[in-house]
Write a protein that holds these residues in place. Structure first.
Motif, PDB file in Angstrom:
ATOM      1  N   GLU A 103       0.835  -1.202   0.000  1.00 18.95           N
ATOM      2  CA  GLU A 103       0.000   0.000   0.000  1.00 18.95           C
ATOM      3  C   GLU A 103       0.876   1.261   0.000  1.00 18.95           C
ATOM      4  N   GLY A 114      -5.292   4.157   3.495  1.00 17.14           N
ATOM      5  CA  GLY A 114      -6.601   3.644   3.867  1.00 17.14           C
ATOM      6  C   GLY A 114      -7.584   3.582   2.713  1.00 17.14           C
ATOM      7  N   TYR A 115      -7.255   4.231   1.583  1.00 17.77           N
ATOM      8  CA  TYR A 115      -8.147   4.209   0.417  1.00 17.77           C
ATOM      9  C   TYR A 115      -8.195   2.814  -0.214  1.00 17.77           C
ATOM     10  N   LYS A 148      -8.506  -0.838  -0.068  1.00 16.43           N
ATOM     11  CA  LYS A 148      -9.009  -1.845   0.867  1.00 16.43           C
ATOM     12  C   LYS A 148      -8.109  -3.075   0.856  1.00 16.43           C
ATOM     13  N   GLU A 149      -8.062  -3.755   1.997  1.00 21.65           N
ATOM     14  CA  GLU A 149      -7.276  -4.988   2.120  1.00 21.65           C
ATOM     15  C   GLU A 149      -7.685  -6.009   1.055  1.00 21.65           C
ATOM     16  N   SER A 150      -8.986  -6.092   0.795  1.00 20.85           N
ATOM     17  CA  SER A 150      -9.487  -7.074  -0.172  1.00 20.85           C
ATOM     18  C   SER A 150      -9.025  -6.766  -1.598  1.00 20.85           C
ATOM     19  N   TRP A 151      -8.671  -5.512  -1.886  1.00 23.54           N
ATOM     20  CA  TRP A 151      -8.194  -5.145  -3.221  1.00 23.54           C
ATOM     21  C   TRP A 151      -6.714  -5.455  -3.395  1.00 23.54           C
ATOM     22  N   GLN A 152      -5.961  -5.423  -2.320  1.00 22.86           N
ATOM     23  CA  GLN A 152      -4.507  -5.461  -2.414  1.00 22.86           C
ATOM     24  C   GLN A 152      -3.961  -6.722  -3.072  1.00 22.86           C
TER      25      GLN A 152
END
Length: 107
Positions: A67, A80-81, A83-87
């Protein structure tokens, strides 16, 4: 006997679909980049992914700095923009189309 076979087949199908859906995906990462990061980054996905080699992207991810690296490349993206699920998906996209991969994305 045939009822048991139908249940087993249905279970395998559901498990197979669930397993493939849960894993990260370069195509999904490309879509996420196009929808969420292309405008704030001010560059195409090809230019973004080509910022590093596959080994460099892997080292960044393993160090837990993925990130932070996106924010460094795209200063308009704030912490914070992403999301964990996107990474995972964006990482797979970046790795798949890194500057030493020979692959070129369509975005």
């Amino acid at each position: 006997m045939s009822k048991l076979l139908k249940i087993v087949m249905a279970s395998s199908l559901v498990l197979g679909l669930a397993a493939s859906t849960a894993s990260a995906d370069a195509v999904k990462g490309q879509k996420l980049f196009s929808k969420k990061l292309k405008k704030p980054c001010g560059m195409t996905g090809a230019k973004f992914a080509a910022k590093h080699s596959q080994d460099e992207w892997e080292a960044i991810k393993e160090a837990g700095n993925f990130e932070a690296e996106i924010i460094k490349i795209c200063p308009a993206v704030k912490e914070g923009y992403i999301k964990e699920s996107w990474q995972e998906d964006i990482y797979d996209f970046s790795y798949e189309y890194a500057n030493d991969s020979g692959n070129v994305p369509s975005c």
